[in-house]
Each structure stands twice: as C-alpha cells, then as structure tokens.
Motif scaffolding. Structure first.
Motif, short mmCIF file in Angstrom:
data_model
loop_
_atom_site.label_atom_id
_atom_site.label_comp_id
_atom_site.label_asym_id
_atom_site.label_seq_id
_atom_site.Cartn_x
_atom_site.Cartn_y
_atom_site.Cartn_z
N PHE A 249 33.43 46.03 53.05
CA PHE A 249 32.85 45.24 51.95
C PHE A 249 33.61 43.97 51.64
O PHE A 249 33.03 42.99 51.18
CB PHE A 249 32.69 46.11 50.69
CG PHE A 249 33.95 46.28 49.88
CD1 PHE A 249 34.24 45.42 48.83
CD2 PHE A 249 34.85 47.31 50.16
CE1 PHE A 249 35.39 45.58 48.08
CE2 PHE A 249 36.00 47.47 49.42
CZ PHE A 249 36.29 46.60 48.38
N ILE A 250 34.93 43.94 51.89
CA ILE A 250 35.69 42.73 51.58
C ILE A 250 35.27 41.55 52.44
O ILE A 250 35.58 40.41 52.14
CB ILE A 250 37.22 42.95 51.68
CG1 ILE A 250 37.63 43.33 53.09
CG2 ILE A 250 37.68 43.95 50.64
CD1 ILE A 250 39.14 43.40 53.30
N HIS A 251 34.52 41.85 53.51
CA HIS A 251 34.03 40.80 54.39
C HIS A 251 32.56 40.47 54.15
O HIS A 251 32.17 39.31 54.25
CB HIS A 251 34.19 41.20 55.87
CG HIS A 251 35.58 41.57 56.25
ND1 HIS A 251 36.66 40.72 56.08
CD2 HIS A 251 36.09 42.71 56.79
CE1 HIS A 251 37.77 41.32 56.50
NE2 HIS A 251 37.45 42.54 56.94
N VAL A 252 31.74 41.47 53.87
CA VAL A 252 30.28 41.26 53.93
C VAL A 252 29.53 41.46 52.61
O VAL A 252 28.33 41.20 52.57
CB VAL A 252 29.65 42.17 55.01
CG1 VAL A 252 30.20 41.83 56.39
CG2 VAL A 252 29.84 43.65 54.69
N GLY B 15 36.36 37.37 46.02
CA GLY B 15 35.19 37.18 46.87
C GLY B 15 35.48 37.68 48.27
O GLY B 15 36.52 38.30 48.52
N THR B 16 34.58 37.39 49.19
CA THR B 16 34.76 37.87 50.56
C THR B 16 35.81 37.04 51.30
O THR B 16 36.06 35.88 50.97
CB THR B 16 33.44 37.84 51.35
OG1 THR B 16 32.90 36.52 51.31
CG2 THR B 16 32.44 38.84 50.79
N ILE B 17 36.39 37.69 52.31
CA ILE B 17 37.37 37.04 53.17
C ILE B 17 36.97 37.26 54.62
O ILE B 17 36.29 38.23 54.96
CB ILE B 17 38.80 37.57 52.92
CG1 ILE B 17 38.88 39.08 53.19
CG2 ILE B 17 39.28 37.22 51.52
CD1 ILE B 17 40.30 39.64 53.21
N ALA B 18 37.42 36.36 55.47
CA ALA B 18 37.19 36.49 56.91
C ALA B 18 38.03 37.62 57.47
O ALA B 18 39.12 37.91 56.96
CB ALA B 18 37.54 35.19 57.61
N HIS B 19 37.53 38.24 58.50
CA HIS B 19 38.32 39.19 59.26
C HIS B 19 39.52 38.45 59.86
O HIS B 19 39.37 37.31 60.32
CB HIS B 19 37.51 39.77 60.42
CG HIS B 19 36.19 40.36 60.05
ND1 HIS B 19 35.12 39.59 59.66
CD2 HIS B 19 35.77 41.65 60.02
CE1 HIS B 19 34.09 40.39 59.41
NE2 HIS B 19 34.46 41.64 59.62
N ARG C 78 30.44 42.85 45.55
CA ARG C 78 31.43 43.93 45.47
C ARG C 78 32.85 43.39 45.69
O ARG C 78 33.79 43.81 45.01
CB ARG C 78 31.09 45.01 46.50
CG ARG C 78 31.97 46.23 46.36
CD ARG C 78 31.51 47.36 47.25
NE ARG C 78 32.50 48.43 47.22
CZ ARG C 78 32.64 49.36 48.14
NH1 ARG C 78 31.81 49.39 49.18
NH2 ARG C 78 33.58 50.27 48.03
N ALA C 79 33.01 42.45 46.63
CA ALA C 79 34.33 41.86 46.87
C ALA C 79 34.83 41.13 45.64
O ALA C 79 36.03 41.18 45.32
CB ALA C 79 34.28 40.93 48.07
N LEU C 80 33.95 40.48 44.92
CA LEU C 80 34.31 39.80 43.68
C LEU C 80 34.77 40.80 42.63
O LEU C 80 35.79 40.62 41.96
CB LEU C 80 33.13 38.98 43.16
CG LEU C 80 33.34 38.24 41.83
CD1 LEU C 80 34.46 37.21 41.97
CD2 LEU C 80 32.05 37.57 41.40
N ALA C 81 34.04 41.91 42.51
CA ALA C 81 34.31 42.90 41.48
C ALA C 81 35.49 43.82 41.81
O ALA C 81 36.24 44.21 40.92
CB ALA C 81 33.06 43.75 41.24
N GLU C 82 35.66 44.16 43.11
CA GLU C 82 36.61 45.22 43.45
C GLU C 82 37.81 44.81 44.28
O GLU C 82 38.72 45.62 44.47
CB GLU C 82 35.86 46.33 44.21
CG GLU C 82 34.77 47.01 43.40
CD GLU C 82 34.05 48.09 44.19
OE1 GLU C 82 34.67 48.72 45.07
OE2 GLU C 82 32.84 48.29 43.93
#
Length: 160
Positions: free
Chosen positions: A43-46, A59-63, A50-54
């Motif tokens: 989820f931290i990528h896509v 927000g999201t980050i690149a692999h 959810r990445a913003l909240a958790e």
C-alpha cells in the motif's frame, strides 16, 4: 563532459564525476506500472489514501528497486559514449543502500563518479561507478551504490 570519449581517455577520468543525468519525474503512474511488473503492491506504493493515513511518508513512495532500475536510463543520458564500444554489459552492484524514500511526484537524477577502470582480457574494460540518486529539494539521496559495468570493444582497438 564530452558526449564521446575514447578508450585512451577513460583511465584519466578515474576519481571524477563524469555524468549527471537529467531529472526524471517519478509519478504515481510509473510507480503503479512498476508494481504491476514486479507484483509488489504494498500500500505504501499503490494506495495514495491509505499511504497518507497510515504511513510516515505523507503519501505513496516509489519502490527502492524502481529508483535503482532508473539508473539505466540515467546512465544512457549522463555518461559519455566510449567511441570504440561495441556493447555494454551490466555486471552488477557491490553495494546498494536505500537512503531516503522517493515520494510520488518527486524528481530524481543520477550522479556518476568513475571510481575505477581496468582492462580485462583482450576486448573488455571493467568500469566501477560510485552512483547516487539525488531527490530534488532533499538533503539525502534516494540511494547510493557501487555499480560495475563492462565495456566490450574490438581487441584491435585496445590502447597499448
């Protein structure tokens, strides 16, 4: 840096930064495509919501492996072509460290320092680069690595 150099010149460049790539924007579309290609859908990528909240990243980050894989494009953009080269081969990495996350929408670019260049066999030059991937506006790089490549050339072109 010259866009083309000869085999004779390579050894004299050891210790110097010989390439700085153009900026590449790492956006959510690129991250999603990489997730699909590698089947890494954390989820931290896509999942931006959810990445913003958790996540601690906002927000999201690149692999990390996406940032690493972009070194090929950065290499083609930044490094001078060796006039006698017939083929280049990725030999591998001695060390890779992921230092800072690349947030979706950020721009990155590669810095290439030629750390070593040694002739190996009749038609091979092994080059070692200390590379770092800069994140625009950030103090720490996305990654640092020691990257080894092989330059193939016709043995008759080898300097004496």
């Amino acid at each position: 840096m010259a866009r083309e150099i000869s085999l004779v010149e390579v050894e004299s460049l050891v210790g110097q930064e010989i390439g700085l790539s153009k900026w590449i924007t790492v956006d959510q579309t690129m991250i999603d495509a990489f997730a699909a290609a590698t089947d890494d859908h954390q989820f931290i990528h896509v999942n931006p919501e959810r990445a913003l909240a958790e996540s601690p990243f906002g927000g999201t980050i690149a692999h990390g492996f996406l940032s690493l894989s972009l070194l090929s494009a950065m290499n083609y953009d930044a490094l001078p072509k060796i006039r006698e080269q017939t083929m280049g081969i990725n030999y591998g990495f001695d060390r890779v460290r992921f230092m800072s996350p690349v947030k979706s929408g950020k721009r990155i670019r590669g810095h290439f320092v030629l750390a070593d260049a040694r002739f190996r066999g009749a038609g091979m030059l092994m080059t070692t680069y200390e590379v770092s991937v800069e994140i625009e506006g950030e103090r720490k790089p996305a990654l640092t690595a020691t990257w080894i490549t092989i330059v193939q050339f016709d043995p008759k072109d080898r300097p004496l």
